[in-house]
Each structure stands twice: as C-alpha cells, then as structure tokens.
Scaffold this motif. Sequence first.
Motif, PDB file in Angstrom:
ATOM      1  N   GLY A 176       0.855  -1.199  -0.052  1.00 43.02           N
ATOM      2  CA  GLY A 176      -0.003  -0.015   0.049  1.00 43.02           C
ATOM      3  C   GLY A 176       0.744   1.311   0.193  1.00 43.02           C
ATOM      4  N   ASP A 177       0.209   2.440  -0.606  1.00 45.42           N
ATOM      5  CA  ASP A 177       0.860   3.813  -0.298  1.00 45.42           C
ATOM      6  C   ASP A 177       2.269   3.745  -1.054  1.00 45.42           C
ATOM      7  OD1 ASP A 177      -1.076   5.007   2.099  1.00 45.42           O
ATOM      8  OD2 ASP A 177      -0.960   2.903   2.182  1.00 45.42           O
ATOM      9  N   TRP A 178       2.419   3.402  -2.199  1.00 45.50           N
ATOM     10  CA  TRP A 178       3.380   3.083  -3.009  1.00 45.50           C
ATOM     11  C   TRP A 178       3.887   4.161  -4.099  1.00 45.50           C
ATOM     12  CZ3 TRP A 178       1.855   1.922  -7.800  1.00 45.50           C
ATOM     13  CH2 TRP A 178       0.563   1.310  -8.059  1.00 45.50           C
ATOM     14  N   GLY A 179       3.099   4.445  -4.914  1.00 50.54           N
ATOM     15  CA  GLY A 179       3.404   5.098  -6.348  1.00 50.54           C
ATOM     16  C   GLY A 179       4.187   6.380  -6.265  1.00 50.54           C
ATOM     17  N   ARG A 180       5.486   6.382  -6.155  1.00 54.66           N
ATOM     18  CA  ARG A 180       6.366   7.441  -6.265  1.00 54.66           C
ATOM     19  C   ARG A 180       7.464   7.410  -7.268  1.00 54.66           C
ATOM     20  NH1 ARG A 180       5.233  10.711  -1.634  1.00 54.66           N
ATOM     21  NH2 ARG A 180       4.075   9.704   0.107  1.00 54.66           N
ATOM     22  N   ARG A 181       7.025   6.708  -8.462  1.00 53.51           N
ATOM     23  CA  ARG A 181       8.074   6.699  -9.291  1.00 53.51           C
ATOM     24  C   ARG A 181       9.440   5.956  -8.759  1.00 53.51           C
ATOM     25  NH1 ARG A 181       5.095  11.338 -10.908  1.00 53.51           N
ATOM     26  NH2 ARG A 181       4.652  11.400 -13.146  1.00 53.51           N
ATOM     27  N   GLY A 182       9.484   4.932  -8.042  1.00 50.13           N
ATOM     28  CA  GLY A 182      10.679   4.401  -7.677  1.00 50.13           C
ATOM     29  C   GLY A 182      11.311   4.884  -6.463  1.00 50.13           C
ATOM     30  N   TYR A 183      10.993   6.206  -6.065  1.00 52.10           N
ATOM     31  CA  TYR A 183      11.649   6.760  -5.108  1.00 52.10           C
ATOM     32  C   TYR A 183      11.178   6.426  -3.587  1.00 52.10           C
ATOM     33  CZ  TYR A 183      13.494   9.950  -8.620  1.00 52.10           C
ATOM     34  OH  TYR A 183      14.143  10.337  -9.842  1.00 52.10           O
ATOM     35  N   PHE A 184      11.920   6.926  -2.500  1.00 53.03           N
ATOM     36  CA  PHE A 184      11.566   6.619  -1.202  1.00 53.03           C
ATOM     37  C   PHE A 184      11.484   4.977  -0.802  1.00 53.03           C
ATOM     38  CE2 PHE A 184       9.693  10.709  -1.641  1.00 53.03           C
ATOM     39  CZ  PHE A 184      10.274  11.543  -0.784  1.00 53.03           C
ATOM     40  N   ASN A 185      12.382   4.357  -1.512  1.00 52.37           N
ATOM     41  CA  ASN A 185      12.771   3.037  -1.409  1.00 52.37           C
ATOM     42  C   ASN A 185      11.628   2.231  -2.078  1.00 52.37           C
ATOM     43  OD1 ASN A 185      15.169   2.889  -0.303  1.00 52.37           O
ATOM     44  ND2 ASN A 185      14.349   2.580   1.889  1.00 52.37           N
ATOM     45  N   GLN A 186      10.827   2.495  -3.086  1.00 46.17           N
ATOM     46  CA  GLN A 186       9.790   2.001  -3.727  1.00 46.17           C
ATOM     47  C   GLN A 186      10.264   0.830  -4.410  1.00 46.17           C
ATOM     48  OE1 GLN A 186       7.240   4.100  -6.424  1.00 46.17           O
ATOM     49  NE2 GLN A 186       5.942   2.073  -7.033  1.00 46.17           N
ATOM     50  N   SER A 187      11.515   1.055  -5.079  1.00 49.10           N
ATOM     51  CA  SER A 187      12.004   0.024  -5.863  1.00 49.10           C
ATOM     52  C   SER A 187      12.670  -0.972  -5.193  1.00 49.10           C
ATOM     53  CB  SER A 187      13.035   0.942  -7.066  1.00 49.10           C
ATOM     54  OG  SER A 187      12.317   1.810  -7.826  1.00 49.10           O
ATOM     55  N   GLU A 188      13.184  -0.609  -4.153  1.00 50.32           N
ATOM     56  CA  GLU A 188      13.861  -1.562  -3.152  1.00 50.32           C
ATOM     57  C   GLU A 188      12.730  -2.600  -2.848  1.00 50.32           C
ATOM     58  OE1 GLU A 188      16.851   1.547  -3.714  1.00 50.32           O
ATOM     59  OE2 GLU A 188      14.711   1.524  -3.437  1.00 50.32           O
ATOM     60  N   VAL A 189      11.682  -2.075  -2.157  1.00 56.99           N
ATOM     61  CA  VAL A 189      10.475  -2.901  -1.867  1.00 56.99           C
ATOM     62  C   VAL A 189       9.974  -3.667  -2.960  1.00 56.99           C
ATOM     63  CG1 VAL A 189       8.176  -2.867  -0.966  1.00 56.99           C
ATOM     64  CG2 VAL A 189       9.760  -1.283  -0.116  1.00 56.99           C
ATOM     65  N   ALA A 190      10.079  -3.353  -4.036  1.00 59.11           N
ATOM     66  CA  ALA A 190       9.325  -4.032  -5.225  1.00 59.11           C
ATOM     67  C   ALA A 190      10.497  -4.976  -5.588  1.00 59.11           C
ATOM     68  CB  ALA A 190       9.286  -3.333  -6.522  1.00 59.11           C
ATOM     69  N   PHE A 191      11.507  -4.993  -5.390  1.00 59.51           N
ATOM     70  CA  PHE A 191      12.618  -6.052  -5.743  1.00 59.51           C
ATOM     71  C   PHE A 191      12.553  -7.069  -4.825  1.00 59.51           C
ATOM     72  CE2 PHE A 191      16.735  -7.867  -4.778  1.00 59.51           C
ATOM     73  CZ  PHE A 191      17.076  -8.380  -5.909  1.00 59.51           C
TER      74      PHE A 191
END
Length: 332
Positions: A49-64
Amino acid sequence: MAGFYDKPMILCLIFTISFGLFLSYTSAELQRFLHPAKTDGSLSFLVIGDWGRRGYFNQSEVAFQMGKTAEKLDINFVISTGDNFYDNGLIDENDAAFEESFTKIYTAKSLQKHWYSVLGNHDYRGDAEAQLSPVLRKIDSRWLCLRSFIVNAEVAEIFFVDTTPFVNEYFTDADGHKYDWREITPQKSYVTNLLKDLELALMESTAKWRIVVGHHAIRSVGHHGDTQELVKELLPVLQANDIDFYINGHDHCLEHISDTESRVQFLTSGAGSKAWRGDTTELNREGLNFFYDGQGFMSVQLCLTEAKIDFYDVSGKVLHRLHTSKQLHPSI
C-alpha cells in the motif's frame, strides 16, 4: 467452488488477460471476480500500500524484495491497499505516472500477476475515475482497480471496500485539496448503500476465509490512528459476520492489532514507499501485537485449515508472523 454458483448472479463481463481467464459477476451491487486458487486448493498473495512514487523513497527496493518473495511463494495475485499514485492520484488515464510508478517498477516475472487495487484518499485528489478506466488495463493488463468489489478465490473471499468516502473530514475540511467526488455524492447515501451491499455479500459468503480490504485503518497506532467513521460504521458489520482479517494501508507502516471483541485481526500494509514518520498514536493500543515504522510489505498464505501472514522489511527480512488455524469442519 461450492457456494459460488449456487447464488443468483448476473454475468456482466468476461475478459481474458495474459495470465488467465477471469469472470466478473454482480452480487447485489458489488462486482464479483473469480480468481482460481492453486491446484492443491491453497492461495497466496502479497499486499502493498501507499507506493506510487516513481521508484523513490525505497519503492524500487521494496518492489525488488516483493519479486523475490512472490517467486518463492508462487503467488496468485497482489493486493494494493490504495494511495496508488502520489501526491494527487493520476491526472487522467494517459498520465505517465501510471507506467513510471507501476509498470516500470514492479518488473519481476513473479509479479506479472493480477493486481487488485482500491482507491486511497490521495487517489481521490486526482482523476479518481482514471484509475478505474479499462484504458489502464490496455496499458498494463495486470491492473484492476474498482471502488468496491469482491474477489472469490475459492478458499477465500476478499471484499474490497471504498473507505475514503466514509471520512467526513475530506468533505468538510479538505485542507486545500480538491477531491473527485463524481459518483460519490450525496455522501450519506453512498456510504449507506455500500454498507448494505457489503453486509448482504458477507452474509451470503460461504468461504472458509473472509477478508475485507480498505485503504483506511479501523485500528492503528500509526500517524493517522483509528478512523472513527470506520470504527462506528464498518467495524460492527465485520464483527457481526465473523470476518477473519481487515487489511488496510493509509498509515505508512506495518501493523498487526487484534480486535478485543471479535476474531477480526487488523493488518496494516501501507509501507510501499515513503515511511519513517517517527510518530505513533498513543491512544487505544489495546490488542497491539506488532508495529514497524519503515518500508515493507506483507504476504498471505491460506489453505482450508491454516493462515500464515508474514510482514517483511525493505531488505526482505520477516519482522512478524501471524499463524492461525481453523477446523476443517465446524463443530456441531
């Protein structure tokens, strides 16, 4: 799938996507989708949840890490608990933020499964109906977002509830934000009808596990705390119908709180990107089992007799585990 086809339903849509066939029905006013469980009858999915920031704020790391966990568990699908695109939802159905925050971030092969999503309050600050548009499914066939709907996954039924219109503050004190209330107003009628439809669907359900998903927390010790409108209006419906889990986002954290008056377990997975607020709500800490202020996600594994829920941090470490069981047949 006993109990699914024995209720009166109206076929309203059939669509094929790259990873399977899904049938959509209406039950009362809530659209219903069939998502088959695994061949052994089990089910597994991730919650973010609460994720869509173009990969920033560790979004890409969580996705990995989600990709690694999804491969290990061979997940059936992913659930998004809302606030899908920051800061103000999508501009329209052609907004580049959809691909930049979703398609180009969750790229692991194991995550190329259906994503069932609800709207959060930040999504309502943009063009809310853009996220509901079939145009997005043409861009990325994984995406399915509706206001409220049901996913029948055989061993479990998952009831997605549009919680933002419950919150009075968004209507009376928008704090400079403009909300997209098309199809919502009048607020009272919308909420009343939604609760009636949900209660009817819950009463009809014969699934072994019943899960309700919304954006806002009913119980939380995080930054936003309990959502009083949901405590007053939604919680009694869940308690009366013996719901197993209420899953939400909104607070940018991971949480597990047990209801003190029923079997409901409150599970927060709102840590998909920006987190570390550094504050907690000191009120109403009854039933608190786990709280983590950083980024992460959640996995759910279900079979007829057991549920296993794990909370992961940004490095993929399991921080907390909920393991609960049920009798195969109810006692007489």
